[in-house]
Motif scaffolding. Structure first.
Motif, PDB file in Angstrom:
ATOM      1  N   ASN A  12       0.733  -1.332   0.061  1.00  0.00           N
ATOM      2  CA  ASN A  12       0.038   0.055  -0.150  1.00  0.00           C
ATOM      3  C   ASN A  12       0.801   1.304  -0.070  1.00  0.00           C
ATOM      4  O   ASN A  12       0.545   2.182  -0.540  1.00  0.00           O
ATOM      5  CB  ASN A  12      -1.013   0.353   1.167  1.00  0.00           C
ATOM      6  CG  ASN A  12      -2.120  -1.014   1.165  1.00  0.00           C
ATOM      7  OD1 ASN A  12      -2.356  -1.457  -0.015  1.00  0.00           O
ATOM      8  ND2 ASN A  12      -2.737  -1.418   2.216  1.00  0.00           N
ATOM      9  N   LYS A  52       3.959   1.554  -1.319  1.00  0.00           N
ATOM     10  CA  LYS A  52       4.517   1.515  -2.594  1.00  0.00           C
ATOM     11  C   LYS A  52       3.753   2.419  -3.563  1.00  0.00           C
ATOM     12  O   LYS A  52       4.260   3.453  -3.957  1.00  0.00           O
ATOM     13  CB  LYS A  52       4.997   0.147  -3.033  1.00  0.00           C
ATOM     14  CG  LYS A  52       5.816   0.370  -4.298  1.00  0.00           C
ATOM     15  CD  LYS A  52       6.349  -1.151  -4.588  1.00  0.00           C
ATOM     16  CE  LYS A  52       6.609  -1.319  -5.990  1.00  0.00           C
ATOM     17  NZ  LYS A  52       7.604  -0.398  -6.418  1.00  0.00           N
ATOM     18  N   GLU A  53       2.556   1.944  -3.421  1.00  0.00           N
ATOM     19  CA  GLU A  53       1.390   2.511  -4.407  1.00  0.00           C
ATOM     20  C   GLU A  53       1.276   4.229  -4.202  1.00  0.00           C
ATOM     21  O   GLU A  53       1.291   5.062  -4.916  1.00  0.00           O
ATOM     22  CB  GLU A  53      -0.029   1.837  -4.159  1.00  0.00           C
ATOM     23  CG  GLU A  53      -0.876   2.004  -5.337  1.00  0.00           C
ATOM     24  CD  GLU A  53      -2.096   1.255  -4.899  1.00  0.00           C
ATOM     25  OE1 GLU A  53      -2.133   0.190  -4.735  1.00  0.00           O
ATOM     26  OE2 GLU A  53      -3.155   2.110  -4.799  1.00  0.00           O
ATOM     27  N   TRP A  54       1.289   4.486  -2.678  1.00  0.00           N
ATOM     28  CA  TRP A  54       1.090   5.756  -2.185  1.00  0.00           C
ATOM     29  C   TRP A  54       2.428   6.630  -2.579  1.00  0.00           C
ATOM     30  O   TRP A  54       2.063   7.809  -3.043  1.00  0.00           O
ATOM     31  CB  TRP A  54       1.057   5.639  -0.764  1.00  0.00           C
ATOM     32  CG  TRP A  54       1.080   6.960  -0.039  1.00  0.00           C
ATOM     33  CD1 TRP A  54       2.065   7.444   0.852  1.00  0.00           C
ATOM     34  CD2 TRP A  54       0.291   8.334  -0.039  1.00  0.00           C
ATOM     35  NE1 TRP A  54       1.982   8.488   1.432  1.00  0.00           N
ATOM     36  CE2 TRP A  54       0.755   9.076   0.700  1.00  0.00           C
ATOM     37  CE3 TRP A  54      -0.724   8.564  -0.971  1.00  0.00           C
ATOM     38  CZ2 TRP A  54       0.181  10.401   0.822  1.00  0.00           C
ATOM     39  CZ3 TRP A  54      -1.501   9.654  -0.800  1.00  0.00           C
ATOM     40  CH2 TRP A  54      -0.956  10.871   0.125  1.00  0.00           C
ATOM     41  N   GLU A  86       4.445   6.398  -5.088  1.00  0.00           N
ATOM     42  CA  GLU A  86       4.452   6.444  -6.225  1.00  0.00           C
ATOM     43  C   GLU A  86       3.486   7.444  -6.909  1.00  0.00           C
ATOM     44  O   GLU A  86       3.613   7.769  -8.059  1.00  0.00           O
ATOM     45  CB  GLU A  86       4.523   5.016  -7.143  1.00  0.00           C
ATOM     46  CG  GLU A  86       5.968   4.498  -6.947  1.00  0.00           C
ATOM     47  CD  GLU A  86       6.011   3.093  -7.367  1.00  0.00           C
ATOM     48  OE1 GLU A  86       4.980   2.524  -7.704  1.00  0.00           O
ATOM     49  OE2 GLU A  86       7.029   2.279  -7.154  1.00  0.00           O
ATOM     50  N   SER A  87       2.254   7.444  -6.328  1.00  0.00           N
ATOM     51  CA  SER A  87       1.428   8.446  -6.656  1.00  0.00           C
ATOM     52  C   SER A  87       1.627   9.606  -7.040  1.00  0.00           C
ATOM     53  O   SER A  87       2.499  10.255  -6.110  1.00  0.00           O
ATOM     54  CB  SER A  87       0.019   8.100  -5.955  1.00  0.00           C
ATOM     55  OG  SER A  87       0.096   8.932  -4.709  1.00  0.00           O
ATOM     56  N   ALA A  88       0.972  10.472  -7.744  1.00  0.00           N
ATOM     57  CA  ALA A  88       1.129  11.988  -8.031  1.00  0.00           C
ATOM     58  C   ALA A  88       0.852  12.722  -6.870  1.00  0.00           C
ATOM     59  O   ALA A  88       1.265  13.800  -6.668  1.00  0.00           O
ATOM     60  CB  ALA A  88       0.394  12.187  -9.383  1.00  0.00           C
ATOM     61  N   ASP A  89      -0.171  12.191  -6.066  1.00  0.00           N
ATOM     62  CA  ASP A  89      -0.595  13.102  -4.939  1.00  0.00           C
ATOM     63  C   ASP A  89       0.249  12.832  -3.530  1.00  0.00           C
ATOM     64  O   ASP A  89      -0.196  13.277  -2.794  1.00  0.00           O
ATOM     65  CB  ASP A  89      -2.079  12.547  -4.424  1.00  0.00           C
ATOM     66  CG  ASP A  89      -3.216  12.731  -5.601  1.00  0.00           C
ATOM     67  OD1 ASP A  89      -4.129  11.663  -5.841  1.00  0.00           O
ATOM     68  OD2 ASP A  89      -2.986  13.744  -6.249  1.00  0.00           O
ATOM     69  N   CYS A  90       0.894  12.081  -3.690  1.00  0.00           N
ATOM     70  CA  CYS A  90       1.729  11.735  -2.513  1.00  0.00           C
ATOM     71  C   CYS A  90       2.210  12.878  -1.859  1.00  0.00           C
ATOM     72  O   CYS A  90       2.883  13.749  -2.327  1.00  0.00           O
ATOM     73  CB  CYS A  90       2.936  10.725  -2.633  1.00  0.00           C
ATOM     74  SG  CYS A  90       4.185  10.519  -1.335  1.00  0.00           S
ATOM     75  N   ASN A  91       1.936  13.118  -0.625  1.00  0.00           N
ATOM     76  CA  ASN A  91       2.248  14.188   0.282  1.00  0.00           C
ATOM     77  C   ASN A  91       3.883  14.442   0.464  1.00  0.00           C
ATOM     78  O   ASN A  91       4.185  15.695   0.416  1.00  0.00           O
ATOM     79  CB  ASN A  91       2.021  13.974   1.916  1.00  0.00           C
ATOM     80  CG  ASN A  91       0.246  14.099   2.073  1.00  0.00           C
ATOM     81  OD1 ASN A  91      -0.281  14.061   1.166  1.00  0.00           O
ATOM     82  ND2 ASN A  91      -0.145  13.299   3.021  1.00  0.00           N
ATOM     83  N   LYS A 137       5.647  14.719  -1.932  1.00  0.00           N
ATOM     84  CA  LYS A 137       5.935  15.289  -3.178  1.00  0.00           C
ATOM     85  C   LYS A 137       5.390  17.057  -2.970  1.00  0.00           C
ATOM     86  O   LYS A 137       5.801  17.602  -3.739  1.00  0.00           O
ATOM     87  CB  LYS A 137       5.295  14.848  -4.350  1.00  0.00           C
ATOM     88  CG  LYS A 137       5.943  13.283  -4.681  1.00  0.00           C
ATOM     89  CD  LYS A 137       5.547  12.709  -5.927  1.00  0.00           C
ATOM     90  CE  LYS A 137       6.139  11.252  -6.315  1.00  0.00           C
ATOM     91  NZ  LYS A 137       5.111  10.464  -7.025  1.00  0.00           N
TER      92      LYS A 137
END
Lengths: 201, 217
Positions: free
Chosen positions: A166, A168-170, A172-177, A179
């Motif tokens: 879960n 890893k998916e987070w 890699e996501s564009a929304d990840c905090n 980032k």
């Protein structure tokens, strides 16, 4: 469900919500779970640890876990945040950068082969530890000290956490905090906000 | 059991009070300023601690540092730990009291203490009100049973009282503190000639606001 409050429009929190949610000690973060209304980061983490079966089982493990938990709090709040919100940040950061290798070596020794902080089973303290290590990594990299993160016990540990399905998916996501969010409040509220590094950095 | 800390109240005093109340045998290993070279030079990195620091507790082969880890370990060992239904509330109070104590340290060790203390004291109206409401009639912080969080709460309230005595004239907090002071082993301790509240500072003697002994009378 996640509720976030914008620092720019903080009247919503300070004006309306803070004292009207039925919290014993109004503060952020808060967690509401049915009848349970909790503030204080550490209290929330331990509560979720117990609820989600990510809590040490034996007395000896619990004592050791809480010692790691508190040592991480020390590093986060009494060292990193202490100087980040201090007007003398520029003078103090070098001293912290000097002492970090010893503190990180202690954490590395504690974790050892892992795979998790407490051994085979993941516990709430892994998430506290991982996140703080990432803040310290950002701090060290920001001031050109990548050598702080050369111990494989730490780098491999962080990779293992980052590879949890879960997460890893987070990550890699564009929304990840990680980032978008800063570590601390944006300058000038803090003197070092810890902006996410770009991929190049 | 051996507890080691500097010759001041600071973070370890709640643990000392809890141990005194319990009646257990323990060694109060006190380090003075003169012992600093011994602590940093010989002891700190040679005693087998995962995270060398003060205070430390040694109990058989268990070696623990970090104030709250020690307090909670002793709470569980000495039957001063909350029942399951009260654990979450207990931990919230524990953290809130640590928050307040850290806030006090933040100004006490700051050269700008005199200019910062006003704002901190003003916030105590609300913060102490919250603690008073939480404790209510007690008798203890979580109700009928005394727990480790009572010693943290009592001692840190006493530190705040030294800074702002006006906040401690009457009310649930004052009554609560009297009840803790009246616990038999503690009453004996507080009344004794040796009571270190007469000689220890609240913070390091080097702090901008050390919290000198006569300030708590």
């Amino acid at each position: 469900k996640e509720v976030t409050y914008s620092l720019a429009k903080n009247e919503e929190w300070f004006g309306e919500k803070k004292y009207n949610l039925g919290l014993d000690f109004p503060n952020l973060p808060y967690l509401i779970d049915g009848d349970v209304k909790l503030t204080q980061f550490t209290a929330i983490m331990r509560y979720l640890g117990r609820k989600l079966d990510m809590y040490p089982k034996t007395e000896k493990d619990l004592a050791r876990c809480e010692m790691l938990e508190q040592n991480i709090y020390d590093l986060k709040t009494l060292r990193l945040a202490w100087i980040a919100y201090n007007e003398k940040f520029e003078e103090r950061k070098d001293k912290l950068l000097e002492t970090l290798p010893v503190r990180l070596a202690e954490v590395a020794e504690y974790i050892g082969e892992g795979p998790y902080a407490m051994g085979d089973k993941i516990t709430y303290v892994d998430f506290i530890t991982y996140e703080l290590l990432d803040h310290v990594k950002l701090f060290s990299l920001s001031f050109s000290r990548p050598d702080h993160f050369s111990d494989p016990r730490i780098t491999e540990y962080m990779k293992r956490i980052e590879n949890l399905p879960n997460l890893k998916e987070w990550f890699e996501s564009a929304d990840c905090n990680a980032k978008r969010y800063t570590v601390h409040a944006p300058e000038p509220i803090s003197k070092w906000e810890g902006k996410p590094l770009t991929a190049a950095e | 059991m051996e507890l080691c800390y500097w010759a001041l109240r600071g973070l370890a005093e709640p643990i000392r009070l809890m141990l005194k109340h319990s009646g257990e045998e323990w060694k109060d290993n006190v380090l003075t300023m003169n012992d600093a070279p011994k602590w940093f030079g010989e002891m700190k990195y040679n005693m087998g601690f995962d995270f060398p620091n003060l205070p430390f507790l040694i109990d058989g082969d268990l070696k623990i540092t970090q104030t709250l880890a020690i307090a909670r370990y002793l709470g569980r060992k000495l039957n001063m730990y909350p029942q399951e239904k009260d654990i979450t509330r207990c931990e919230m109070l524990e953290q809130n009291m640590m928050d307040l104590r850290t806030g006090l340290s933040r100004i006490a060790y700051n050269p700008n203490f005199e200019n910062m203390k006003g704002a901190f004291i003003e916030k105590l109206d609300v913060r102490l009100g919250e603690v008073a409401k939480f404790i209510g009639d007690g008798p203890y912080a979580l109700g009928d049973k005394i727990t480790y969080v009572d010693f943290l709460t009592y001692e840190f309230l006493d530190h705040l009282k030294a800074l702002s005595p006006d906040h401690f004239k009457e009310g649930p907090i004052v009554e609560y503190m009297k009840r803790i002071q009246a616990l038999p082993n503690l009453k004996k301790w507080f009344d004794s000639d040796d009571c270190t509240n007469k000689t220890y500072t609240i913070n390091s003697p080097m702090a901008t606001w050390p919290g000198l002994p006569n300030a708590t009378q």
